[in-house]
Design an enzyme around this catalytic site. Structure first.
Site, PDB file in Angstrom:
ATOM      1  N   ASP A 197      73.196 -23.089  61.457  1.00  0.00           N
ATOM      2  CA  ASP A 197      74.041 -22.230  60.633  1.00  0.00           C
ATOM      3  C   ASP A 197      75.348 -22.898  60.233  1.00  0.00           C
ATOM      4  O   ASP A 197      76.278 -22.251  59.779  1.00  0.00           O
ATOM      5  CB  ASP A 197      74.336 -20.916  61.364  1.00  0.00           C
ATOM      6  CG  ASP A 197      75.037 -21.135  62.718  1.00  0.00           C
ATOM      7  OD1 ASP A 197      75.377 -22.307  63.035  1.00  0.00           O
ATOM      8  OD2 ASP A 197      75.255 -20.150  63.441  1.00  0.00           O
TER       9      ASP A 197
ATOM     10  N   HIS B 115      76.226 -23.809  65.036  1.00  0.00           N
ATOM     11  CA  HIS B 115      75.380 -23.860  66.220  1.00  0.00           C
ATOM     12  C   HIS B 115      74.188 -24.802  65.994  1.00  0.00           C
ATOM     13  O   HIS B 115      73.863 -25.143  64.863  1.00  0.00           O
ATOM     14  CB  HIS B 115      74.892 -22.456  66.574  1.00  0.00           C
ATOM     15  CG  HIS B 115      76.006 -21.498  66.855  1.00  0.00           C
ATOM     16  ND1 HIS B 115      76.530 -20.683  65.874  1.00  0.00           N
ATOM     17  CD2 HIS B 115      76.696 -21.252  67.984  1.00  0.00           C
ATOM     18  CE1 HIS B 115      77.507 -19.954  66.393  1.00  0.00           C
ATOM     19  NE2 HIS B 115      77.633 -20.281  67.674  1.00  0.00           N
TER      20      HIS B 115
ATOM     21  N   SER C 195      79.346 -20.589  73.207  1.00  0.00           N
ATOM     22  CA  SER C 195      78.028 -20.100  72.786  1.00  0.00           C
ATOM     23  C   SER C 195      76.989 -21.204  72.682  1.00  0.00           C
ATOM     24  O   SER C 195      75.789 -20.965  72.872  1.00  0.00           O
ATOM     25  CB  SER C 195      78.137 -19.371  71.443  1.00  0.00           C
ATOM     26  OG  SER C 195      78.628 -20.238  70.437  1.00  0.00           O
TER      27      SER C 195
END
Length: 241
Positions: free
Chosen positions: A192, A195, A18
Site C-alpha cells: 500500500d 506496509h 504495525s
C-alpha cells in the site's frame, strides 16, 4: 506437582509497529522466522500498530521479564520503529517524533534492554522501509486525509537509525537503502506504499535471517528427536534436564 523443572525456550522478541504486528500473517516475515526456529526458540510478536519510538521507550520495561529470570532469557531482540515517527508533523502530529528524539529513543531502548540482561550483540535495529508516495497517497485519500509521509523524510529517519545503531554497538538492517539499491522499483516490496507486500515480507525475512543466524544457530533442538526417545522408558528421555 512434577519434581522436574519446566522446559524453557529461549526467546526472540520482535518489537515494533504495525509492520511487526502483521508479520505473523501468512507469508509474513515474522512467521517465516518463527518457522525456522521451531523447537529452538519462541518468537514473540510485540508489534503495536501505530506506535512510535517515544511510546516504545515508555512501554519496553513492561514487556521484559525480571532480569536473570528464565522469562527474560532472550536470544535476540529486533527493534523496528520509524515508519510512524517519520510521519509529517502537520499531518500526523499524534504519531510524529522529531528526528533527534527518535535517535535518542532508539539508543535508550538499547540501555533498557541492557538493564534487563539483553546485551548489545543480541539487538538488531531495523530501519523503516521506503515510502512509495503515489501509492500511499491513494490510501490517504481513501481515509480522508492528505499525504502524511514522504520518502525523503523517511530516509532521514532511516539514516538516524543506522547512526544510532553504530553509536549503540548494535547491528542494523537498513531496509530503506537495500530496497532502493541500484534504483530498483521498490514499490513491489510494498502492498500500500507503506506496509510490506508478500515480496517485501520475503525480502525482510531473508535479510534479517542473515543477521539472526549467528545469534541462534547454536541453539539446540529442545527435547529429543522422536526416534531418539527410549521406547522402553520414555521418562528417561523426556524428563532429563
Amino acid at each position: 506437582m512434577s519434581k522436574f523443572g519446566a522446559v524453557v525456550w529461549p526467546k526472540l522478541l520482535l518489537f515494533g509497529d504495525s509492520i511487526t504486528e502483521v508479520s505473523f500473517q501468512p507469508n509474513g516475515w515474522g512467521a517465516d522466522i518463527a518457522n525456522k526456529l521451531a523447537r529452538k526458540c519462541d518468537v514473540i510478536n510485540r508489534g503495536l500498530s501505530g506506535y512510535n519510538s517515544r511510546w516504545a521507550r515508555i512501554l519496553l520495561p513492561r514487556l521484559l521479564g525480571v532480569p536473570g529470570s528464565t522469562e527474560s532469557h532472550f536470544a535476540a531482540v529486533t527493534v523496528f520503529f520509524g515508519a510512524n515517527d517519520a510521519a509529517l508533523k502537520d499531518e500526523k502530529p499524534q504519531q510524529h517524533v522529531p528526528l533527534q528524539e527518535y535517535a535518542e529513543n532508539l539508543k535508550e531502548l538499547t540501555k533498557i534492554l541492557a538493564s534487563s540482561g539483553v546485551s548489545a550483540d543480541k539487538v538488531i535495529f531495523i530501519t523503516p522501509p521506503p515510502i512509495h508516495e503515489q501509492t500511499w497517497e491513494k490510501e490517504c485519500i481513501i481515509k480522508g486525509c492528505a499525504l502524511n509521509r514522504v520518502n525523503a523524510v523517511t530516509g532521514q529517519y532511516a539514516q538516524a537509525c543506522v547512526e544510532a545503531a553504530a553509536q549503540s554497538g548494535v547491528d542494523v538492517l537498513d531496509l530503506w537503502t537495500l530496497m532502493q539499491k541500484d534504483g530498483q522499483d521498490y514499490s513491489e516490496y510494498l502492498c500500500d506504499g507503506l506496509h510490506l507486500s508478500q515480496k517485501g515480507n520475503q525480502f525482510v525475512s531473508e535479510q534479517l535471517w542473515m543477521l539472526l543466524q549467528r545469534r541462534v544457530e547454536h541453539l539446540p533442538l529442545i527435547l529429543p528427536y522422536w526416534a531418539d526417545v527410549d521406547v522402553a522408558s520414555p521418562e528417561t528421555s523426556l524428563l532429563c534436564d
